[in-house]
Scaffold this active site. Structure first.
Site, short mmCIF file in Angstrom:
data_model
loop_
_atom_site.label_atom_id
_atom_site.label_comp_id
_atom_site.label_asym_id
_atom_site.label_seq_id
_atom_site.Cartn_x
_atom_site.Cartn_y
_atom_site.Cartn_z
N MET A 134 0.83 -1.21 0.00
CA MET A 134 0.00 0.00 0.00
C MET A 134 0.87 1.26 0.00
O MET A 134 0.79 2.07 -0.91
CB MET A 134 -0.94 0.01 1.21
N SER A 135 1.69 1.46 1.04
CA SER A 135 2.42 2.73 1.19
C SER A 135 3.41 2.98 0.06
O SER A 135 4.01 2.07 -0.50
CB SER A 135 3.22 2.70 2.50
N PRO A 137 6.39 6.35 -1.27
CA PRO A 137 7.12 7.50 -0.71
C PRO A 137 6.21 8.72 -0.50
O PRO A 137 6.36 9.44 0.47
CB PRO A 137 8.20 7.77 -1.75
N ASN A 138 5.23 8.93 -1.38
CA ASN A 138 4.35 10.09 -1.22
C ASN A 138 2.90 9.70 -0.94
O ASN A 138 1.98 10.48 -1.17
CB ASN A 138 4.43 10.99 -2.45
N ALA A 139 2.73 8.48 -0.47
CA ALA A 139 1.38 8.04 -0.12
C ALA A 139 1.46 7.22 1.16
O ALA A 139 1.70 6.02 1.14
CB ALA A 139 0.75 7.22 -1.25
N GLY A 140 1.34 7.90 2.27
CA GLY A 140 1.36 7.23 3.57
C GLY A 140 -0.06 7.20 4.09
O GLY A 140 -0.88 6.39 3.66
N LEU A 252 -9.97 -5.47 8.86
CA LEU A 252 -9.38 -6.69 9.42
C LEU A 252 -8.04 -6.38 10.08
O LEU A 252 -7.66 -6.96 11.08
CB LEU A 252 -9.13 -7.72 8.31
N GLU A 253 -7.34 -5.42 9.48
CA GLU A 253 -5.99 -5.11 9.94
C GLU A 253 -6.00 -4.41 11.28
O GLU A 253 -5.04 -4.48 12.03
CB GLU A 253 -5.31 -4.23 8.87
#
Lengths: 387, 359
Positions: A134-135, A137-140, A252-253
């Site tokens: 998912m993550s 560098p510019n999408a946290g 779920l996470e």
């Protein structure tokens, strides 16, 4: 007041005490008494492929999945009990944790028959380890801003270009679900145009580069995709539904017992160190307070497990448990440090000190992984009707 | 006792009664609302925990939980928790439950004569000035012999109130008749019952303070927008929300343990659960009251604004039924004595056992 703020107690089914005893007996055999305490800390980040295979062989991965796909068709509450017992004992469950918790469930929910047969039984055997793409560098926290692109080729295959980062155990995993953009970003509907892909490590065009963490360990990575070609059946679920699928995965996470038990081994070490009758009022009272908090968090976490078992979607409740749980497991190490008697110095070599030193350093990550505190509180604020 | 649907009806009934009453009644807590009390009695709420065979409503602590949460939410000026506790305490001790309003004494000083007359002081009696009889434990008796002391003309009231204005009186008598019950019939003391009741009231009052704060943040405008639109405010209220959730979960679980006392739950299990719940509720009061007042700013500090009716009660109740030091010390002692090898297994065993009541 809206219902997300109520947590009704759960009645555990009658077979649970026997099942608990079975798990404890197995763990007593599989984890020697001298198993080091600092490795019991934050144990769902501890990789032990062999342990995961033995757990899989015992039938304790994929407990609730259909038998057709290597699962065991047990109840969600039994699975919850297994999770909390493994975590409380500090078992090294990191290798299979992600696959068991979210990757295989996502495949079972959205995947094709071929995808289910190819991956789910291998995850259940403890042979296929998974990680989360998912993550970037510019999408946290702002996950919708992912830039990794998947482009459909004329022959139906997909070409992926981009980069993922902070991918836990990517260097030891077999499978990753990559969230990628399949149509250009639309500022009016930021959640549209995303899709999920199943990629096996070793696919040409995929490169894993380790990142060393602050204690000097390697557990997370960068992954680069350069004209990485994925077969047509690598798409998971529906093209363009990536956001919806990812959000379900996050529920779920966030809801499990791993969100409050990461520092449990240090609490056990503290009890060993202070002994049965500590003279200090401060120590005794802190232990009493921590016990009350653990008890409450467990009540809440169990309640969410009960809601999930009934097929409800406790999205806000899961965020509440994760936020409270993270605050607790993060506050515990510095509190234990402040309570430690004058003889404790962090350069010392003992179970207590090694566990304390490790958790002091890694616990700041507890409120980052799986959704930052700020994001969770945003979800909770929305649950209150504030946004 | 009641099934979920009946319990929801009970919750709705209590909620409607208290909402209507607090809308119309004068809101000074010390002013016992006799008309409201009569309505509550008519609905069987104060006698909820007395078995039907003894003239009560035959409910259990899970029923009491929803009623007490509603009472806490609406900040009703009634001795509901006190009567519930005193009546159940008398009933389980085998003492005939009088039909008057009951309360209890936190401590007793004086002389009990062989002719069953008490002369002395009953200390810390909530709503004592209105009570027709008071239950207490006989002092200097470690097994805790329950007593019921009837109100008579010989009583004088030394009035005291807590910061919420709720009466916490001392009753002085030159000679009043008393009844004696069975010692420790179910292993729990008055103090522990009070802690459970306060947990439920705290959960309700915290919920009210949160709801009021969220509503206020949605209407109060600064810098051209509602303050609830600022992330800094949202984050604080969200954290407040998590504390309310924790208190509510703790209170509900403690009441369930009480409901299953002797049926999957031992007195020792119940004591741990009650202590953990009261401690957790007390912790939530800290975050809850400070955030509620921070969000409300100056208006929250005025006498006529209703926020104080929740927060003054919360501050008072934090000390009643055991404060943080009492409970954290008791729990800490118990957990240390059991040691690291038993902490987790004790924790799980309590819920496993409570889940399998013999029915």
């Amino acid at each position: 007041m809206p219902t997300p703020f109520t947590f009704d107690p759960v009645d555990l089914p009658p077979g649970i005490p026997a099942f608990r005893a079975e798990i404890r007996e197995w763990l007593a055999r599989e984890m020697p008494r001298d198993y080091p305490s600092h490795q019991r800390a934050n144990c769902w980040a501890v990789y032990d492929a062999d342990f995961s295979r033995r757990l899989g062989a015992r039938g304790w991965i994929g407990m609730v999945w259909p038998k057709t796909y290597g699962g065991h068709e047990r109840s969600p509450i039994e699975r919850y009990v297994l999770m909390e017992e493994l975590l409380a004992a500090g078992a090294p469950v990191g290798a299979h944790w992600i696959g068991d918790r979210q990757t295989a469930p996502a495949i079972l929910r959205y995947g094709t028959e071929a995808q289910k047969q190819r991956y789910v039984p291998a995850v259940a055997r403890g042979e296929c380890f998974c990680c989360i793409g998912m993550s970037e560098p510019n999408a946290g926290s702002d996950l919708a801003s992912v830039k990794t692109r998947a482009e459909r080729l004329p022959d139906g295959r997909w070409k992926i270009n981009g980069q993922k980062i902070w991918t836990t155990l990517a260097h030891k995993s077999h499978l990753i679900i990559v969230l990628a953009r399949t149509s250009p970003q639309d500022e009016k509907n930021r959640h549209a145009g995303l899709s999920q892909f199943l990629l096996e490590f070793g696919t040409p065009g995929m490169r894993v580069q380790p990142i060393t963490d602050l204690v000097g360990e390697q557990h997370f990575n960068e992954i680069f995709f350069e004209d990485c070609i994925v077969e047509a059946d690598g798409l998971l679920g529906t093209e363009g539904d990536g956001w919806k699928q990812v959000t379900a995965e996050l529920s779920l996470e966030r809801s499990g017992p791993e969100r409050y038990l990461s520092s449990m081994s240090l609490f056990h070490e503290l009890l060993r160190r202070v002994g049965p009758d500590p003279a200090s009022d401060a120590v005794r009272q802190a232990i009493g307070r921590l016990s009350a908090e653990i008890w409450t968090l467990r009540q809440m976490s169990l309640s969410v497990a009960g809601q999930l078992a009934r097929g409800e979607d406790p999205y806000v409740q899961a965020a509440i448990v994760k936020d409270l749980g993270n605050v607790f497991e993060q506050a515990l190490p510095p509190l234990v440090q402040s309570l430690a008697d004058a003889g404790v110095r962090l350069e010392q070599d003992s179970d207590f000190v090694r566990t304390l030193a490790l958790l002091l350093q890694v616990s700041p990550s507890f409120s980052l992984r799986g959704g930052t505190r700020e994001i969770l509180r945003g979800i909770i604020a929305r649950g209150l009707g504030l946004r | 006792m009641a099934d979920l649907e009946q319990r929801q009806m009970l919750a709705d009934t209590a909620d409607r009664l208290f909402a209507d009453a607090t809308k119309s009644a004068e809101t000074d807590a010390a002013g016992f609302d006799a008309a409201l009390w009569a309505q509550a009695v008519e609905l069987g709420l104060p006698s909820l925990l007395v078995p039907e065979g003894l003239g009560g409503a035959g409910g259990d602590w899970e029923d009491a939980c929803v009623v007490l949460q509603a009472a806490g939410f609406h900040a009703v000026p009634l001795p509901l928790a006190e009567h519930l506790i005193a009546a159940q305490f008398a009933a389980v001790a085998g003492i005939d439950v009088p039909t008057t309003m009951l309360s209890f004494a936190s401590a007793v000083e004086g002389r009990f004569s062989a002719s069953r007359t008490f002369e002395g002081r009953l200390l810390g009696v909530p709503w004592g000035r209105h009570a027709g009889a008071v239950v207490a434990l006989q002092p200097d008796r470690p097994d805790g012999v329950p007593l019921l002391i009837r109100r008579s003309d010989a009583f004088e009231v030394e009035p005291h109130v807590n910061p919420a204005g709720e009466p916490r009186d001392t009753l002085v008598t030159r000679g009043s008749p008393f009844l004696v019950g069975q010692p420790r019939p179910d292993g729990l003391l008055l103090h522990e019952r009070l802690a459970v009741a306060r947990c439920a009231q705290i959960a309700g009052a915290l919920r009210a303070a949160l709801q009021r704060s969220v509503e206020y943040a949605g209407t109060r405008k600064q810098f051209g927008r509602a303050i609830g639109q600022f992330q800094a405010v949202q984050q604080q209220l969200a954290q407040f929300g998590t504390e309310v959730a924790a208190a509510s979960a703790a209170a509900t679980a403690a009441c369930r343990a009480m409901a299953r006392l002797g049926n999957g739950v031992t007195a020792a299990d119940a004591r741990f659960t009650i202590g953990a719940a009261k401690l957790r509720c007390n912790l939530a009061i800290g975050v809850g009251t400070s955030t509620a007042h921070q969000v409300h700013a100056a208006i929250g500090f005025t006498r006529e604004y209703d926020l104080r009716r929740s927060t003054q009660r919360l501050w008072s109740w934090r000390s009643e039924g055991g404060n943080d030091r009492d409970w954290s010390d008791r729990l800490g002692r118990q957990v240390c004595a059991r040691g690291a090898e038993h902490f987790w297994s004790d924790l799980t065993a309590r819920d496993d056992a409570a889940s399998s009541p013999r029915e």
